[in-house]
Design an enzyme around this catalytic site. Structure first.
Site, PDB file in Angstrom:
ATOM      1  N   LYS A 167      43.857  -6.677  35.846  1.00  0.00           N
ATOM      2  CA  LYS A 167      42.545  -7.237  35.492  1.00  0.00           C
ATOM      3  C   LYS A 167      41.799  -7.749  36.728  1.00  0.00           C
ATOM      4  O   LYS A 167      41.005  -8.678  36.657  1.00  0.00           O
ATOM      5  CB  LYS A 167      42.676  -8.355  34.453  1.00  0.00           C
ATOM      6  CG  LYS A 167      43.426  -7.962  33.183  1.00  0.00           C
ATOM      7  CD  LYS A 167      42.883  -6.694  32.553  1.00  0.00           C
ATOM      8  CE  LYS A 167      41.451  -6.826  32.083  1.00  0.00           C
ATOM      9  NZ  LYS A 167      40.920  -5.556  31.492  1.00  0.00           N
ATOM     10  N   GLY A 209      40.181  -5.407  38.822  1.00  0.00           N
ATOM     11  CA  GLY A 209      39.173  -4.413  39.186  1.00  0.00           C
ATOM     12  C   GLY A 209      39.779  -3.142  39.762  1.00  0.00           C
ATOM     13  O   GLY A 209      39.106  -2.396  40.479  1.00  0.00           O
TER      14      GLY A 209
END
Length: 307
Positions: free
Chosen positions: A64, A66
């Site tokens: 989480k 990117g």
């Protein structure tokens, strides 16, 4: 008798003329054959050079943070080919037992000189992974994209919550999972994944710092190009990605990609609204993470504007 001789001579001349034409055609065909063979050989060598290779670059995390956005943006570069799916080779025992041949078969086809990039964010926090990656390729380059660990935790919870609700299953509120008897619960797995310094320390026991490049995930979302240019330099890639490869999608609220006249936005799970967390709990989380964050900043030689 004379006419018979004359006819025989004329017939002989005609046969010689036809034989000469045939020989010229044969020579012409023979001279074009090597050219065809050379073209065929060149085509065959190009085909043979295109094959699946083990990755020279791995995006190891964070979950989480990117990682998908970074992978898609790197894929804009003509010298980069990426594995489309997360392979989970080094952190899932069932996959690891299948061996390197299986892992290589999950990679894209590339030409010599192109970089193969794989990303599995679960690698970063899995204790067994660094040594396994080293055994595969001690010279592999490692990309680590990070974001505010408090925001990352909430995003992590939000994804799990969404997956459970999709399967019509219940899930505890985040406040209840994060806070235990008025204090941050250190056993909460999403919190443990946000302790970047602990996981990076394990990797640095195996790989030198020079083989890591840290990408600012928050900056990548705000303005992708500067972060991509830094990644290009780290990977020794010629600067091919430009600001024109990105445009801000006001509907989605984040940047989308543009290449060869085609645009691509990440799926709807990206930018999903976060699950609720009380202000009090979030402040406690930020206070809890201050010391771990400072340790991480020292390890990577830079600081971030986190809570």
């Amino acid at each position: 008798m004379l006419w018979t001789v004359i006819l025989a001579l004329l017939l002989l001349l005609l046969l010689q003329t036809q034989l000469s034409v045939c020989l010229r055609e044969l020579r012409s065909g023979g001279s074009s054959s090597p050219a065809y063979s050379s073209s065929s050989s060149s085509s065959s060598s190009t085909y043979n050079a295109t094959r699946q290779r083990l990755p020279g670059v791995i995006i190891i995390g964070v979950r989480k943070g990117g990682t998908r956005a970074l992978l898609e943006m790197l894929n804009l570069h003509p010298n980069v080919e990426v594995a489309k799916a997360e392979v989970h080779y080094f952190n899932v025992e069932e996959h690891y037992r299948r061996g390197l041949a299986w892992y290589q078969a999950q990679m894209p086809f590339t030409l010599p000189g192109q970089l193969t990039v794989e990303k599995t964010p679960g690698y970063f926090a899995a204790p067994q992974v660094p040594v396994r990656v080293w055994d595969m390729n001690p010279a592999v380059r490692l990309l680590l994209i990070v974001r505010d660990p408090a925001e990352r935790l909430v995003s992590d919870y939000t994804q799990v919550l969404h997956n459970r609700l999709t399967r019509h299953k219940t899930y505890q509120p985040l406040d209840e999972l994060l806070i235990h008897k008025g204090h941050i619960d250190p056993e909460y797995k999403a919190l443990q994944r946000s302790l970047y310094h602990q996981h990076l320390a394990r990797w640095l026991e195996v790989f030198p710092r020079e083989q890591f490049h840290v990408v600012d995930g928050d900056a990548l979302i705000r303005d992708p190009f500067p972060e991509l240019r830094k990644a290009e330099r780290f990977l020794d890639l010629p600067p091919k990605i430009s600001p024109s490869n990105f445009y801000y999608n006001t509907t989605k609220g984040f940047y989308c990609l543009l290449s060869a006249g085609h645009d691509k936005c990440l799926d709807e799970s990206k930018g999903r609204p976060h699950a609720p967390l009380s202000t009090q709990a979030f402040k406690k989380l930020c206070r809890y993470l201050r010391k771990p964050n400072k340790l991480f900043f020292k390890m990577v030689g830079r600081s971030f504007s986190w809570c």
